[in-house]
Design a protein around this motif. Structure first.
Motif, PDB file in Angstrom:
ATOM      1  N   ALA A  54     -53.413   8.788   0.782  1.00  0.00           N
ATOM      2  CA  ALA A  54     -54.996   9.172   1.905  1.00  0.00           C
ATOM      3  C   ALA A  54     -54.876   9.623   3.126  1.00  0.00           C
ATOM      4  O   ALA A  54     -54.349  10.733   3.913  1.00  0.00           O
ATOM      5  CB  ALA A  54     -56.343   8.750   1.416  1.00  0.00           C
ATOM      6  N   GLN A  55     -54.270   8.573   3.904  1.00  0.00           N
ATOM      7  CA  GLN A  55     -53.119   8.607   5.260  1.00  0.00           C
ATOM      8  C   GLN A  55     -51.880   9.520   5.357  1.00  0.00           C
ATOM      9  O   GLN A  55     -52.148  10.526   6.407  1.00  0.00           O
ATOM     10  CB  GLN A  55     -53.495   6.842   5.585  1.00  0.00           C
ATOM     11  N   ALA A  56     -51.256   9.930   4.577  1.00  0.00           N
ATOM     12  CA  ALA A  56     -50.173  11.180   4.351  1.00  0.00           C
ATOM     13  C   ALA A  56     -50.819  12.025   4.481  1.00  0.00           C
ATOM     14  O   ALA A  56     -50.247  13.357   5.110  1.00  0.00           O
ATOM     15  CB  ALA A  56     -49.064  10.986   4.156  1.00  0.00           C
ATOM     16  N   PHE A  57     -51.511  12.232   3.710  1.00  0.00           N
ATOM     17  CA  PHE A  57     -52.271  13.599   3.109  1.00  0.00           C
ATOM     18  C   PHE A  57     -53.538  13.755   4.237  1.00  0.00           C
ATOM     19  O   PHE A  57     -53.837  15.215   3.794  1.00  0.00           O
ATOM     20  CB  PHE A  57     -53.227  13.771   1.848  1.00  0.00           C
ATOM     21  N   GLY A  58     -53.345  13.136   5.179  1.00  0.00           N
ATOM     22  CA  GLY A  58     -53.849  13.579   6.485  1.00  0.00           C
ATOM     23  C   GLY A  58     -55.753  13.678   6.129  1.00  0.00           C
ATOM     24  O   GLY A  58     -56.388  14.140   7.388  1.00  0.00           O
ATOM     25  N   VAL A  59     -56.357  12.973   5.535  1.00  0.00           N
ATOM     26  CA  VAL A  59     -57.812  12.573   5.338  1.00  0.00           C
ATOM     27  C   VAL A  59     -58.479  11.635   6.553  1.00  0.00           C
ATOM     28  O   VAL A  59     -57.019  11.076   6.743  1.00  0.00           O
ATOM     29  CB  VAL A  59     -57.611  11.421   3.705  1.00  0.00           C
ATOM     30  N   SER A  60     -58.852  11.752   6.592  1.00  0.00           N
ATOM     31  CA  SER A  60     -59.664  11.237   8.586  1.00  0.00           C
ATOM     32  C   SER A  60     -59.654   9.737   7.987  1.00  0.00           C
ATOM     33  O   SER A  60     -60.221   9.433   6.554  1.00  0.00           O
ATOM     34  CB  SER A  60     -61.517  12.263   8.536  1.00  0.00           C
ATOM     35  N   SER A  61     -59.712   9.470   9.046  1.00  0.00           N
ATOM     36  CA  SER A  61     -60.363   7.484   8.841  1.00  0.00           C
ATOM     37  C   SER A  61     -61.723   7.098   7.866  1.00  0.00           C
ATOM     38  O   SER A  61     -61.571   6.669   7.760  1.00  0.00           O
ATOM     39  CB  SER A  61     -60.071   6.873  10.749  1.00  0.00           C
ATOM     40  N   TRP A  62     -62.553   8.101   8.495  1.00  0.00           N
ATOM     41  CA  TRP A  62     -63.831   7.848   8.203  1.00  0.00           C
ATOM     42  C   TRP A  62     -64.166   8.264   6.617  1.00  0.00           C
ATOM     43  O   TRP A  62     -64.895   7.318   6.015  1.00  0.00           O
ATOM     44  CB  TRP A  62     -65.013   8.739   8.630  1.00  0.00           C
ATOM     45  N   ASN A  63     -63.515   9.244   6.065  1.00  0.00           N
ATOM     46  CA  ASN A  63     -62.972   9.527   5.050  1.00  0.00           C
ATOM     47  C   ASN A  63     -62.992   7.902   3.648  1.00  0.00           C
ATOM     48  O   ASN A  63     -63.092   8.155   2.795  1.00  0.00           O
ATOM     49  CB  ASN A  63     -62.420  10.918   4.141  1.00  0.00           C
ATOM     50  N   ILE A  64     -61.177   7.832   4.483  1.00  0.00           N
ATOM     51  CA  ILE A  64     -60.572   6.785   3.940  1.00  0.00           C
ATOM     52  C   ILE A  64     -61.964   5.396   3.323  1.00  0.00           C
ATOM     53  O   ILE A  64     -61.584   5.186   2.783  1.00  0.00           O
ATOM     54  CB  ILE A  64     -59.752   5.878   4.979  1.00  0.00           C
ATOM     55  N   LEU A  65     -62.184   5.251   4.562  1.00  0.00           N
ATOM     56  CA  LEU A  65     -63.181   3.992   4.961  1.00  0.00           C
ATOM     57  C   LEU A  65     -63.842   4.115   4.390  1.00  0.00           C
ATOM     58  O   LEU A  65     -64.666   3.349   3.078  1.00  0.00           O
ATOM     59  CB  LEU A  65     -64.041   3.753   6.493  1.00  0.00           C
ATOM     60  N   GLY A  66     -65.068   5.222   3.402  1.00  0.00           N
ATOM     61  CA  GLY A  66     -66.040   5.934   2.704  1.00  0.00           C
ATOM     62  C   GLY A  66     -65.981   5.714   0.954  1.00  0.00           C
ATOM     63  O   GLY A  66     -66.314   4.938   0.365  1.00  0.00           O
ATOM     64  N   ARG A  67     -64.349   6.240   1.379  1.00  0.00           N
ATOM     65  CA  ARG A  67     -64.009   6.151  -0.310  1.00  0.00           C
ATOM     66  C   ARG A  67     -62.801   5.011  -1.417  1.00  0.00           C
ATOM     67  O   ARG A  67     -63.309   4.891  -2.309  1.00  0.00           O
ATOM     68  CB  ARG A  67     -63.312   7.803  -0.643  1.00  0.00           C
ATOM     69  N   HIS A  68     -61.843   4.894   0.096  1.00  0.00           N
ATOM     70  CA  HIS A  68     -61.442   3.517  -0.359  1.00  0.00           C
ATOM     71  C   HIS A  68     -61.556   2.189   0.007  1.00  0.00           C
ATOM     72  O   HIS A  68     -61.937   1.075  -0.761  1.00  0.00           O
ATOM     73  CB  HIS A  68     -60.288   3.822  -0.104  1.00  0.00           C
ATOM     74  N   ILE A  69     -61.845   1.847   1.100  1.00  0.00           N
ATOM     75  CA  ILE A  69     -62.437   0.717   2.057  1.00  0.00           C
ATOM     76  C   ILE A  69     -63.664  -0.114   1.509  1.00  0.00           C
ATOM     77  O   ILE A  69     -63.670  -1.373   0.612  1.00  0.00           O
ATOM     78  CB  ILE A  69     -61.987   0.591   3.109  1.00  0.00           C
ATOM     79  N   LEU A  70     -64.486   0.619   1.761  1.00  0.00           N
ATOM     80  CA  LEU A  70     -66.019   0.120   1.594  1.00  0.00           C
ATOM     81  C   LEU A  70     -66.271  -0.085   0.406  1.00  0.00           C
ATOM     82  O   LEU A  70     -66.721  -1.290  -0.153  1.00  0.00           O
ATOM     83  CB  LEU A  70     -66.746   1.497   2.078  1.00  0.00           C
TER      84      LEU A  70
END
Length: 165
Positions: A54-70
């Motif tokens: 997701a980081q490589a595709f340029g997804v924002s940090s907030w979207n990664i937090l909301g969709r994957h980490i949280l």
């Protein structure tokens, strides 16, 4: 509070003030374990392939937090909160038993145990008030743990059964 009773209009206002400060003190002192667990789990999840993709595709940090980490740390939050709830119930009971917790005019497990202790000194001995306080405290903690276990099973993405498409 005891040395300046004129600061409070009623006994109920003083009792509410003591309860508020007890909750604040217990809340301030009990968040560090959860923060440590969440930090460790987040650092572990950060290194997983789907987060790096997701980081490589340029997804924002907030979207990664909301969709994957949280979603992957919520079960840890729930388990830690329930385990802390059990400890906080015991802490409130101990503090109220020794007289520095909630106001003695309020009903709590500590004041119930303290009054039951005084009843046990009487003749004939009245033991069921003490037993009732401990049984209700046990049932409260058990019910919270069972509820949290059911919610964890529903929320944990690792235990969800995936449908066949």
């Amino acid at each position: 509070m005891d040395t300046h009773p004129e600061s409070f209009e009623t006994v109920t206002a003083r009792a509410d003030f003591r309860l508020l400060f007890l909750c604040l003190i217990l809340g301030i002192t009990s968040w560090t374990g959860l923060a440590r667990l969440l930090r460790g789990e987040t650092l572990k999840l950060r290194e997983l392939e789907y987060v790096q993709a997701a980081q490589a595709f340029g997804v924002s940090s907030w979207n990664i937090l909301g969709r994957h980490i949280l979603p992957n740390v919520m079960h840890i939050v729930l388990i830690a909160l329930v385990m802390d709830f059990s400890g906080l119930v015991l802490a409130e009971a101990v503090l109220s038993y020794v007289g520095v917790g909630v106001d003695p005019s309020m009903i709590s497990f500590g004041t119930m145990i303290n009054s039951a202790r005084l009843e046990m000194a009487r003749e004939p001995m009245v033991w069921w008030a003490l037993a009732a306080a401990f049984v209700f405290m046990f049932v409260l903690v058990l019910a919270a743990n069972l509820f949290a276990d059911a919610v964890r099973d529903a929320l944990d993405p690792r235990t969800r059964v995936r449908g066949v498409a």
